[in-house]
Motif scaffolding. Structure first.
Motif: not given
Length: 100
Positions: A6, A10, A22, A24-27, A38, A41-43
């Motif tokens: 993470t 970042k 950027t 939307s989220q990182i999982f 990816c 929805k840009d996650k």
């Protein structure tokens, strides 16, 4: 456990945002055949096993997935952007492949 990935992500995202936008989220999700993904929805999704690779490999995977936010497919435009953002990506990818 995923804190290292993470933090590296970042840092790369900050560099990317200067030119684009950027995620939307990182999982994190176990993926048997991928280091990252990816979504439409840009996650960004990263394989937790990425933690066992060198920082330069993690940086490559993060930038690779960020480039998919701009170009969804592995076409010429995708690879031009990846090369612009990470000129030595091929060396990093080669090194990453030794961890499969």
């Amino acid at each position: 456990m995923y804190h290292r990935i993470t933090e590296i992500a970042k840092s790369i995202i900050k560099k990317f945002v200067n030119h684009f936008f950027t995620p939307s989220q990182i999982f994190f999700q176990d993926m048997p055949t991928r280091w990252g993904s990816c979504t439409i929805k840009d996650k960004l999704i990263f394989n937790p096993k990425l933690i066992h690779t060198p920082k330069r490999c993690i940086e490559y995977v993060v930038m690779h997935e960020l480039c998919h936010m701009i170009h969804k497919h592995h076409n010429d435009n995708f690879f031009k952007l990846l090369t612009l953002m990470t000129p030595d990506w091929e060396k990093r990818k080669y090194k990453l492949n030794t961890y499969l």
